[in-house]
Design a protein around this motif. Structure first.
Motif, PDB file in Angstrom:
ATOM      1  N   ILE A 131       0.821  -1.201   0.000  1.00  0.00           N
ATOM      2  CA  ILE A 131       0.000   0.000   0.000  1.00  0.00           C
ATOM      3  C   ILE A 131       0.856   1.253   0.000  1.00  0.00           C
ATOM      4  CG2 ILE A 131      -0.212   0.057   2.538  1.00  0.00           C
ATOM      5  CD1 ILE A 131      -3.167   0.990   2.045  1.00  0.00           C
ATOM      6  N   ASP A 132       0.387   2.262  -0.718  1.00  0.00           N
ATOM      7  CA  ASP A 132       1.072   3.549  -0.741  1.00  0.00           C
ATOM      8  C   ASP A 132       0.031   4.638  -0.972  1.00  0.00           C
ATOM      9  OD1 ASP A 132       4.350   4.224  -1.282  1.00  0.00           O
ATOM     10  OD2 ASP A 132       2.915   5.819  -1.718  1.00  0.00           O
ATOM     11  N   ILE A 133       0.300   5.827  -0.440  1.00  0.00           N
ATOM     12  CA  ILE A 133      -0.629   6.935  -0.631  1.00  0.00           C
ATOM     13  C   ILE A 133      -0.517   7.536  -2.027  1.00  0.00           C
ATOM     14  CG2 ILE A 133      -0.875   7.600   1.784  1.00  0.00           C
ATOM     15  CD1 ILE A 133       1.368   9.628   1.294  1.00  0.00           C
ATOM     16  N   ALA A 134       0.584   7.251  -2.713  1.00  0.00           N
ATOM     17  CA  ALA A 134       0.816   7.806  -4.049  1.00  0.00           C
ATOM     18  C   ALA A 134       0.297   6.840  -5.103  1.00  0.00           C
ATOM     19  CB  ALA A 134       2.295   8.084  -4.263  1.00  0.00           C
ATOM     20  N   GLY A 135      -0.868   7.151  -5.650  1.00  0.00           N
ATOM     21  CA  GLY A 135      -1.473   6.259  -6.627  1.00  0.00           C
ATOM     22  C   GLY A 135      -0.632   6.071  -7.872  1.00  0.00           C
ATOM     23  N   GLY A 136       0.114   7.111  -8.269  1.00  0.00           N
ATOM     24  CA  GLY A 136       0.962   6.997  -9.453  1.00  0.00           C
ATOM     25  C   GLY A 136       2.060   5.975  -9.279  1.00  0.00           C
ATOM     26  N   LEU A 137       2.635   5.899  -8.071  1.00  0.00           N
ATOM     27  CA  LEU A 137       3.685   4.918  -7.819  1.00  0.00           C
ATOM     28  C   LEU A 137       3.116   3.506  -7.778  1.00  0.00           C
ATOM     29  CD1 LEU A 137       5.932   6.689  -5.127  1.00  0.00           C
ATOM     30  CD2 LEU A 137       6.048   6.791  -7.630  1.00  0.00           C
ATOM     31  N   VAL A 138       1.934   3.347  -7.183  1.00  0.00           N
ATOM     32  CA  VAL A 138       1.307   2.025  -7.143  1.00  0.00           C
ATOM     33  C   VAL A 138       0.965   1.553  -8.552  1.00  0.00           C
ATOM     34  CG1 VAL A 138      -0.655   0.694  -6.287  1.00  0.00           C
ATOM     35  CG2 VAL A 138       0.423   2.406  -4.813  1.00  0.00           C
ATOM     36  N   GLU A 139       0.554   2.482  -9.412  1.00  0.00           N
ATOM     37  CA  GLU A 139       0.282   2.126 -10.806  1.00  0.00           C
ATOM     38  C   GLU A 139       1.533   1.572 -11.484  1.00  0.00           C
ATOM     39  OE1 GLU A 139      -1.021   4.369 -14.968  1.00  0.00           O
ATOM     40  OE2 GLU A 139      -1.248   5.383 -13.045  1.00  0.00           O
ATOM     41  N   ILE A 140       2.681   2.200 -11.217  1.00  0.00           N
ATOM     42  CA  ILE A 140       3.947   1.712 -11.773  1.00  0.00           C
ATOM     43  C   ILE A 140       4.267   0.331 -11.213  1.00  0.00           C
ATOM     44  CG2 ILE A 140       6.438   2.146 -11.880  1.00  0.00           C
ATOM     45  CD1 ILE A 140       5.585   5.188 -11.543  1.00  0.00           C
TER      46      ILE A 140
END
Length: 234
Positions: free
Chosen positions: A93-102
């Motif tokens: 889990i991460d608060i940064a959706g862009g990083l999770v998408e990567i």
């Protein structure tokens, strides 16, 4: 241990970090966590993060099959993928959706016995459930000692085995950087890194009921300095 919610400082920091990593820093972190050529400074940070990731994984059991693991602040997913390859059932889990998408894009098609549930949100969400192990690599380096301990305490309520996390240790260099507001990669845009005295952090954590401090190790690589601590259920 009584359950409680994070304070407003946590939420303020969390929202600021989400904005930073989904905006200004997104491209820099894509490059930093890939194989593309980067500058000398970023290369030292990349090497340091790779050493730290290997260290934290070494502190976990070698066989993680049928073991629930929380990757708290998963970023672009390298640690979660390696843990899953050892059989772990990872909630990343991460608060940064862009990083999770990567991270989702980078996940290999085959993980052996492991699996990964990628999430965008707050690592402290009790709805995530209970885990045998929690890993928080460089996701608490923006918080002072008190906030780190409160965060670890909340994570401890949902952990049955061990918590391994990193913090920014107070050194002469990091202290000076903090005083002048400098932090990789752009001092005028990035959230402040907060150097923490190891002795103070240890004193606070030693009061956590049901837990003991285990292994401890610092990784220094050029512009990267981070200290790992292990908490183990008594």
């Amino acid at each position: 241990m009584a359950s409680h919610a994070p304070n407003t400082v946590w939420f303020d920091h969390r929202d600021r970090l989400a904005e930073y990593f989904d905006g200004t820093a997104r491209k820099a972190w894509i490059d930093l966590t890939s194989d593309v050529k980067v500058s000398g400074i970023r290369a030292t940070v990349r090497a340091g993060r790779e050493r730290m990731r290997s260290l934290l994984l070494d502190w976990l059991p070698p066989d993680l099959r049928r073991t629930r693991l929380l990757d708290a602040g998963c970023g672009t997913g390298a640690l979660a993928i390696q843990a899953a390859r050892r059989g772990a059932e990872v909630t990343a889990i991460d608060i940064a959706g862009g990083l999770v998408e990567i991270a989702r894009e980078r996940q290999p098609s085959y993980l052996g016995h492991g699996k990964i549930d990628w999430r965008v949100g707050d690592m402290l969400d009790p709805g995530l459930g209970t885990f045998a192990h929690v890993v928080a690599m460089d996701s608490l380096i923006h918080y002072p000692a008190g906030e780190i301990v409160e965060t670890v305490e909340l994570l401890a309520e949902r952990c049955t085995g061990s918590i391994v996390f990193t913090f920014a240790p107070h050194t002469a260099l990091l202290g000076a950087m903090h005083r002048v507001g400098q932090f990789f990669p752009r001092s005028n845009r990035s959230p402040a890194l907060v150097p923490v005295a190891e002795a103070e952090l240890r004193t606070r954590l030693s009061a956590l009921p049901g837990w003991r401090i285990g292994r401890s190790e610092r990784v220094v690589s050029g512009f990267y300095t981070s200290h790992a601590l292990e908490l183990v259920r008594r």
